[in-house]
Design an enzyme around this catalytic site. Structure first.
Site, mmCIF file in Angstrom:
data_model
loop_
_atom_site.group_PDB
_atom_site.id
_atom_site.type_symbol
_atom_site.label_atom_id
_atom_site.label_comp_id
_atom_site.label_asym_id
_atom_site.label_seq_id
_atom_site.Cartn_x
_atom_site.Cartn_y
_atom_site.Cartn_z
ATOM 1 N N HIS A 156 0.826 -1.324 -0.118
ATOM 2 C CA HIS A 156 -0.035 -0.178 -0.129
ATOM 3 C C HIS A 156 0.848 1.393 -0.071
ATOM 4 C CE1 HIS A 156 -3.302 -2.592 1.219
ATOM 5 N NE2 HIS A 156 -2.353 -3.248 1.941
ATOM 6 N N SER A 277 15.542 21.499 -15.882
ATOM 7 C CA SER A 277 14.414 22.187 -16.144
ATOM 8 C C SER A 277 15.001 23.538 -16.714
ATOM 9 C CB SER A 277 13.555 22.484 -14.790
ATOM 10 O OG SER A 277 12.960 23.866 -15.011
ATOM 11 N N LYS A 283 16.305 21.789 -10.575
ATOM 12 C CA LYS A 283 15.614 20.429 -10.667
ATOM 13 C C LYS A 283 16.620 19.334 -11.563
ATOM 14 C CE LYS A 283 12.042 19.315 -10.632
ATOM 15 N NZ LYS A 283 10.913 19.859 -11.436
ATOM 16 N N GLU A 290 9.940 8.144 -16.394
ATOM 17 C CA GLU A 290 8.718 8.703 -16.364
ATOM 18 C C GLU A 290 8.129 8.144 -18.076
ATOM 19 O OE1 GLU A 290 7.993 13.005 -15.225
ATOM 20 O OE2 GLU A 290 10.247 12.797 -15.146
#
Ligand code: ARG
Length: 464
Positions: A156, A277, A283, A290
């Protein structure tokens, strides 16, 4: 401009709209090697059964070789009448050698395209398996390089029980062994020659489909010509295998996204495999992970798209079947790129083993092991669960730290509290297949043996 293949029957030429919808050359030209190989086998067979003279055969084979060279080097000139790669190759062969007009004897594009595609799928699946094995070796190498590392295992997405890092990495590795098995299976089903089935019913000419199957390196030939030209199960099987593989990569990708976050901090990605970024200087983004996650959606689309195309099609060939190629090509290309990039990313990742250990050493992660301690002393597990649960509740309510409460408990005491020493929870787990140090070492050996066996299976396929 060349004629259509059916110009004898028609008075007018094809309209622009028809050609735009109907032509498949823009994508099926990538089958040119398989198309030439299929034609070579067919022509060779035609000569052995007496349908081509030896000099005709040799003229056509010579022209086919030249056409392949022209396509290989990019000097091949396509014509407007070239509807697909099969039309283009035959048209050019016939320009080079008049005997080319005999090469389509006893053959249809229906058995031709299915044979080409099977040849192509066999080769591509082999390459994908090779890349999966490579990625599995990378996972194993990282497990070995971090053999003492441990982290919380999750259910979970809540910290559950500590496990060795190798256990977690090999969990992904074992899922990939099932993918390899599925791809081998798809390969086996693809390994059937359908050349000689003709348009749908075979031929009254003395064709020898066993011979062409043999010449093309197929394990066997079709049994039923109607089934042969309408069957695209091998495309569906391959797409399912590729989609499951992509799905597994998406799950691993999702974890890497989480682990690279500031909140987890379990891994640091190499600069070469991350992006920055344009606006936020601080970043460092896990784009590969992804995309591994995102590409799975596209693969599911390829698979379901093909299944929808096949649904309810009457026997035998229908033009709908031309829609088999683009999803298949897309899935192969997508999986290949994803595997290569993920392999690079995981191979260069730094595991922040102290951060992982700190989380895994949280006393609460040892709660199940404490209950097991009581079980070893003879207490029923349900009672042990309640004893430890009460201590957890007290600790959360601020009545003392869990280790202190354990030390002070009559059934537990200082010996039980030994479990709180750093790393004890993960290392001590001992049942077969579990996440403890010793069983993971055993598992590691079995995993490596599986990789070697799969590699041998792959080499055998390549030789066949
Ligand atoms: N381009 C076609 C395909 O990919 C080749 C077979 C065409 N057959 C036909 N009967 N029109 O399916």
């Amino acid at each position: 401009m060349g004629d259509t293949l059916w110009h004898g029957r028609f008075q007018g030429g094809p309209t622009e709209a028809l050609k735009e919808l109907n032509d498949s050359l823009s994508y099926d030209r990538r089958l040119f090697r398989e198309d030439v190989a299929g034609s070579m086998a067919h022509v060779t067979m035609l000569a052995t059964v007496g349908l081509l003279a030896i000099d005709e055969r040799d003229a056509i084979l010579g022209a086919l070789e030249r056409v392949r060279d022209e396509l290989e080097t990019g000097v091949f000139v396509f014509e407007r009448s070239d509807e697909d790669i099969h039309t283009a190759v035959e048209r050019r062969v016939t320009q080079l050698a008049p005997a080319g007009a005999k090469m389509h004897t006893g053959r249809s594009r229906n058995d031709q395209v299915a044979t080409d595609l099977r040849l192509w799928v066999k080769a591509e699946l082999t390459e994908i398996v090779d890349l999966v094995l490579r990625f599995q070796r990378t996972l194993l190498r990282q497990a070995d390089a971090n053999v003492d590392a441990y982290l919380p295992g999750y259910t979970h997405l809540q910290q559950a029980m500590p496990v060795m890092l190798g256990h977690h990495l090999l969990a992904h590795g074992w899922a990939l062994t099932r993918d390899v098995d599925r791809l081998f299976d798809a390969h086996r089903r693809t390994d059937v020659s359908v050349l000689g089935a003709g348009a749908l019913a075979g031929s009254s000419l003395p064709l020898d489909p066993d011979q062409t199957a043999d010449l093309l390196g197929f394990a066997r030939r079709f049994e039923n010509s109607l089934d042969a030209v309408s069957d695209r199960d091998f495309v569906a099987d391959s797409l399912y295998g590729l989609t499951m593989l992509g799905l597994h990569l998406s799950r691993l990708g999702e974890e890497m996204v989480l682990w690279a976050s500031q909140e987890f901090g379990f891994v640091t990605l190499d600069d070469g495999f991350s992006t920055g970024s344009s606006m936020m200087p601080q970043k460092k983004n896990p784009d590969i992970a992804e995309l591994a996650r995102g590409k799975a959606g596209r693969l599911i689309g390829d698979l379901t798209g093909l299944l929808a195309t096949l649904k309810s099609l009457p026997l035998t060939y229908n033009k709908d079947l031309q829609e088999d190629k683009e999803p298949l090509f897309d899935a192969i290309d997508t999986v290949r790129l994803t595997l290569l990039a993920l392999d690079g990313m995981v191979g260069t990742i730094t595991f922040n083993t102290e951060v992982m250990a700190e989380q895994a050493d949280s006393p609460f992660a040892c709660a199940t092991d404490l209950a097991d301690y009581l079980v070893r002393a003879g207490m029923p597990f349900r009672a042990a669960h309640a004893v430890v649960g009460e201590l957890v509740r007290k600790a959360l309510a601020g009545e003392g730290s869990l280790p202190d409460l354990v030390v002070g408990h009559p059934d537990l005491g200082p010996e039980a509290a030994d479990i709180f020493r750093p790393g004890q929870g993960a290392r001590r787990r001992s049942s077969p297949g579990s996440g403890g140090a010793q069983p993971v070492a055993v598992q590691r050996g079995r995993f490596e043996a599986q990789l070697i066996a799969d590699q041998q299976r792959l080499e055998a396929l390549r030789r066949s």
